[in-house]
Design a protein around this motif. Structure first.
Motif, short mmCIF file in Angstrom:
data_model
loop_
_atom_site.label_atom_id
_atom_site.label_comp_id
_atom_site.label_asym_id
_atom_site.label_seq_id
_atom_site.Cartn_x
_atom_site.Cartn_y
_atom_site.Cartn_z
N GLN A 1 13.47 17.39 96.87
CA GLN A 1 12.77 16.55 97.85
C GLN A 1 13.78 15.66 98.58
O GLN A 1 13.72 15.52 99.81
CB GLN A 1 11.71 15.72 97.13
CG GLN A 1 10.76 15.01 98.04
CD GLN A 1 9.65 14.29 97.27
OE1 GLN A 1 9.67 14.20 96.04
NE2 GLN A 1 8.69 13.77 98.01
N ILE A 2 14.71 15.07 97.85
CA ILE A 2 15.76 14.24 98.46
C ILE A 2 16.55 15.08 99.47
O ILE A 2 16.81 14.63 100.59
CB ILE A 2 16.68 13.65 97.37
CG1 ILE A 2 15.95 12.55 96.59
CG2 ILE A 2 17.98 13.11 97.98
CD1 ILE A 2 16.69 12.07 95.34
N CYS B 1 17.42 6.34 92.93
CA CYS B 1 17.60 7.26 94.07
C CYS B 1 19.08 7.37 94.44
O CYS B 1 19.61 8.47 94.62
CB CYS B 1 16.78 6.77 95.26
SG CYS B 1 16.79 7.90 96.66
N ARG C 1 9.95 7.18 99.58
CA ARG C 1 9.34 8.48 99.88
C ARG C 1 9.36 9.44 98.70
O ARG C 1 8.49 10.28 98.58
CB ARG C 1 10.01 9.10 101.10
CG ARG C 1 9.66 8.28 102.33
CD ARG C 1 9.86 8.85 103.67
NE ARG C 1 9.80 10.23 103.91
CZ ARG C 1 10.38 10.80 104.97
NH1 ARG C 1 11.07 10.06 105.82
NH2 ARG C 1 10.27 12.08 105.16
N VAL C 2 10.36 9.33 97.83
CA VAL C 2 10.42 10.26 96.68
C VAL C 2 9.90 9.62 95.40
O VAL C 2 9.88 10.27 94.35
CB VAL C 2 11.85 10.83 96.47
CG1 VAL C 2 12.29 11.61 97.69
CG2 VAL C 2 12.84 9.75 96.10
N ILE D 1 12.63 16.43 92.32
CA ILE D 1 12.98 15.23 93.09
C ILE D 1 14.28 15.44 93.84
O ILE D 1 14.40 15.05 95.01
CB ILE D 1 13.04 13.99 92.16
CG1 ILE D 1 11.63 13.69 91.64
CG2 ILE D 1 13.61 12.79 92.91
CD1 ILE D 1 11.57 12.58 90.60
#
Length: 159
Positions: free
Chosen positions: A13-14, A40, A32-33, A10
């Motif tokens: 991805q961020i 987040c 989105r994640v 994650i």
């Protein structure tokens, strides 16, 4: 000293998304994640504290800013003692025309990215670099002709 942070899927991805879309809202990024906005944001803050995220910037077109020349400059120093390197690095840090500098291995010691209005300004700056007490033995200049690929971020691999 910054805390070490092991990147999970994650986090990666961020980082990929933020590099491409730095103005994305936390809410949109969280969606989105697949995280809550608070989870987040906590991850982003941890990535900032650990130094993985070093800042947020707008990418500008240098030619829209009246920058006439972009130069890549190879610099070789006479000596390589820590105090000589530190003296050179402090001197170039004080020059706004030097927008990026890297200490490298190989035949040269430093690669500099320099922006100036014109060749006269570069000549003056080059004389300053060579003439000031910075320990420079050789300067080689490359003028940017065009940029077929621009830097948009580092590859963030999945592990």
């Amino acid at each position: 000293m910054k805390a070490e942070h092991r990147l999970d899927r994650i986090d990666r991805q961020i980082l990929r998304i933020l590099q491409a879309e730095g103005r994305l809202t936390n809410q949109a990024l969280a969606t989105r994640v697949g995280l809550s906005p608070s989870a987040c944001l906590a991850r982003i803050r941890q990535l900032e504290r650990s130094g993985v995220i070093q800042g947020y910037h707008a990418r500008l077109d240098p030619f829209s800013l009246d920058i006439g020349l972009i130069l890549f400059v190879e610099v070789t120093l006479e000596g390589h003692r820590p105090d000589e390197l530190a003296r050179f690095e402090a001197a170039i840090a004080a020059l706004p025309e030097v927008v990026e500098a890297s200490h490298v291995s190989g035949e040269v010691d430093y690669l500099l990215k320099i922006v100036v209005a014109d060749m006269n300004e570069w000549t003056r700056l080059r004389e300053h670099l060579a003439g000031a007490d910075m320990g420079v033995s050789r300067i080689t200049t490359h003028i940017l002709m065009r940029k077929p690929k621009i830097f948009v971020g580092y590859p963030v691999a999945d592990h």
